[in-house]
Motif scaffolding. Sequence first.
Motif, PDB file in Angstrom:
ATOM      1  N   UNK A   1       0.821  -1.226   0.040  1.00  0.00           N
ATOM      2  CA  UNK A   1      -0.043  -0.014   0.070  1.00  0.00           C
ATOM      3  C   UNK A   1       0.850   1.075   0.030  1.00  0.00           C
ATOM      4  N   UNK A   2       0.532   2.165  -0.961  1.00  0.00           N
ATOM      5  CA  UNK A   2       1.494   3.371  -1.025  1.00  0.00           C
ATOM      6  C   UNK A   2       1.355   4.160   0.435  1.00  0.00           C
ATOM      7  N   UNK A   3       2.431   4.936   0.654  1.00  0.00           N
ATOM      8  CA  UNK A   3       2.571   5.594   1.933  1.00  0.00           C
ATOM      9  C   UNK A   3       2.045   7.057   1.548  1.00  0.00           C
ATOM     10  N   UNK A   4       1.193   7.848   2.218  1.00  0.00           N
ATOM     11  CA  UNK A   4       0.922   9.210   1.910  1.00  0.00           C
ATOM     12  C   UNK A   4       2.091   9.853   2.152  1.00  0.00           C
ATOM     13  N   UNK A   5       2.289  10.962   1.446  1.00  0.00           N
ATOM     14  CA  UNK A   5       3.296  11.597   1.701  1.00  0.00           C
ATOM     15  C   UNK A   5       3.044  12.717   3.156  1.00  0.00           C
ATOM     16  N   UNK A   6       4.068  12.946   4.077  1.00  0.00           N
ATOM     17  CA  UNK A   6       3.865  13.424   5.219  1.00  0.00           C
ATOM     18  C   UNK A   6       3.721  15.083   4.967  1.00  0.00           C
ATOM     19  N   UNK A   7       2.937  15.908   5.774  1.00  0.00           N
ATOM     20  CA  UNK A   7       2.987  17.258   5.649  1.00  0.00           C
ATOM     21  C   UNK A   7       4.348  17.935   5.701  1.00  0.00           C
ATOM     22  N   UNK A   8       4.594  19.039   5.164  1.00  0.00           N
ATOM     23  CA  UNK A   8       5.959  19.482   5.146  1.00  0.00           C
ATOM     24  C   UNK A   8       6.545  19.734   6.472  1.00  0.00           C
ATOM     25  N   UNK A  10       5.980  17.761   9.085  1.00  0.00           N
ATOM     26  CA  UNK A  10       6.283  16.410   9.452  1.00  0.00           C
ATOM     27  C   UNK A  10       7.508  15.999   9.020  1.00  0.00           C
ATOM     28  N   UNK A  11       7.902  16.415   7.890  1.00  0.00           N
ATOM     29  CA  UNK A  11       9.133  15.784   7.234  1.00  0.00           C
ATOM     30  C   UNK A  11      10.346  16.175   7.920  1.00  0.00           C
ATOM     31  N   UNK A  12      10.413  17.285   8.457  1.00  0.00           N
ATOM     32  CA  UNK A  12      11.621  17.717   9.297  1.00  0.00           C
ATOM     33  C   UNK A  12      11.615  16.774  10.641  1.00  0.00           C
ATOM     34  N   UNK A  13      10.457  16.358  11.277  1.00  0.00           N
ATOM     35  CA  UNK A  13      10.445  15.752  12.358  1.00  0.00           C
ATOM     36  C   UNK A  13      10.965  14.185  11.939  1.00  0.00           C
ATOM     37  N   UNK A  14      10.286  13.799  11.013  1.00  0.00           N
ATOM     38  CA  UNK A  14      10.801  12.519  10.552  1.00  0.00           C
ATOM     39  C   UNK A  14      12.297  12.500  10.161  1.00  0.00           C
TER      40      UNK A  14
END
Length: 204
Positions: A1-8, A10-14
């Motif tokens: 299942x594709x993973x939805x892109x995280x909000x901008x 959240x990308x820094x947190x990831x």
Amino acid sequence: MPIDPPPPGDRASLAQEKARLRGEALARRAGMGDAARAAASAAAAQRVPAILGPVSGAAVALFAPFRDEIDTAPLAALLWEAGATVALPVIVGRDTPLLFRRWRPGDLLEPVGAYRIPTPSPEAPECRPDTLIVPLAAFDRRGHRIGYGAGHYDRTLAHLRARGPVRAFGYAFACQEVSSVPAEPHDEPVDGMVTEADHLLFGG
């Protein structure tokens, strides 16, 4: 299942969480000591045939260990004995999938790049692997891995998988396992994982 892109935001947190997990796992790896790493590398190699199955005539891509990574030399010896074609990766460019060249017993490897990673000669024939043994900094039991930040294997696996069946197995020490790797849409999971303590298959 594709993973939805995280909000901008959240990308820094990831990225921060991945950096934390990477740093902790690499510290545990460094703390093993040379003798323990050598013993664990030999033990892990013995587990690989159970997860790969017959490899005679197949092309298997390994990696040349960098710093205190798991040593792939014991595994290379087993694969050559089993009749596999063994290949090693070549970095072509920053945003380009890896190229693989054949590595035969006795072939000299040349230190290449800023990190002086052992690499086959440019005269070694190119090889498209059926199976990749993938390096990593950290992994979880869902098939997600954290690399070293350059994205070489994510791009390479996406490129190869778009062109036909290929298997990928993470290869590392058991101390590099983490409870959960935060996955992003561009992250390519592995099909299984091998350490000195266990071998795992993911995805059925």
